[in-house]
Scaffold this motif. Structure first.
Motif, PDB file in Angstrom:
ATOM      1  N   GLU A  39      18.447  46.558  62.785  1.00 48.00           N
ATOM      2  CA  GLU A  39      17.003  46.789  62.943  1.00 48.00           C
ATOM      3  C   GLU A  39      16.622  46.867  64.420  1.00 48.00           C
ATOM      4  N   ALA A  40      17.205  46.012  65.242  1.00 44.64           N
ATOM      5  CA  ALA A  40      16.911  46.044  66.681  1.00 44.64           C
ATOM      6  C   ALA A  40      17.378  47.365  67.291  1.00 44.64           C
ATOM      7  N   VAL A  41      18.556  47.827  66.877  1.00 39.52           N
ATOM      8  CA  VAL A  41      19.070  49.106  67.389  1.00 39.52           C
ATOM      9  C   VAL A  41      18.152  50.250  66.954  1.00 39.52           C
ATOM     10  N   LEU A  42      17.780  50.254  65.687  1.00 40.61           N
ATOM     11  CA  LEU A  42      16.907  51.302  65.166  1.00 40.61           C
ATOM     12  C   LEU A  42      15.546  51.281  65.858  1.00 40.61           C
ATOM     13  N   ASN A  43      14.991  50.090  66.063  1.00 42.67           N
ATOM     14  CA  ASN A  43      13.700  49.994  66.751  1.00 42.67           C
ATOM     15  C   ASN A  43      13.797  50.512  68.183  1.00 42.67           C
ATOM     16  N   GLY A  44      14.929  50.268  68.833  1.00 44.67           N
ATOM     17  CA  GLY A  44      15.129  50.804  70.175  1.00 44.67           C
ATOM     18  C   GLY A  44      15.147  52.328  70.176  1.00 44.67           C
TER      19      GLY A  44
END
Length: 77
Positions: free
Chosen positions: A40-45
């Protein structure tokens, strides 16, 4: 040849659409609970980068358009 401002506007719109698709994917993956915790953190980035790039391209399109209009209004020798 395409108008450079039009090309920039199209690219901006494509990046904005990609950000929307990534947001939809994030919602689906969160609901399904299938993504690893770090995803999720990667996708949000990636969503943030697409959104920012879209805004920068839209700004560049406006500036290129303004510049082209200024050149057209400039008196010719």
């Amino acid at each position: 040849m395409d108008d450079p401002a039009d090309t920039l506007r199209r690219d901006s719109a494509e990046l904005a659409a990609l950000a929307r698709r990534l947001r939809d994917l994030a919602v689906r993956l969160r609901a399904d609970g299938v993504a690893p915790p770090w995803f999720e953190a990667v996708l949000n980035g990636q969503i943030m980068r697409c959104t920012l790039a879209s805004a920068h391209l839209a700004d560049a399109a406006r500036r290129v358009q303004d510049h082209a209009e200024a050149l057209r209004r400039r008196p010719r020798p």
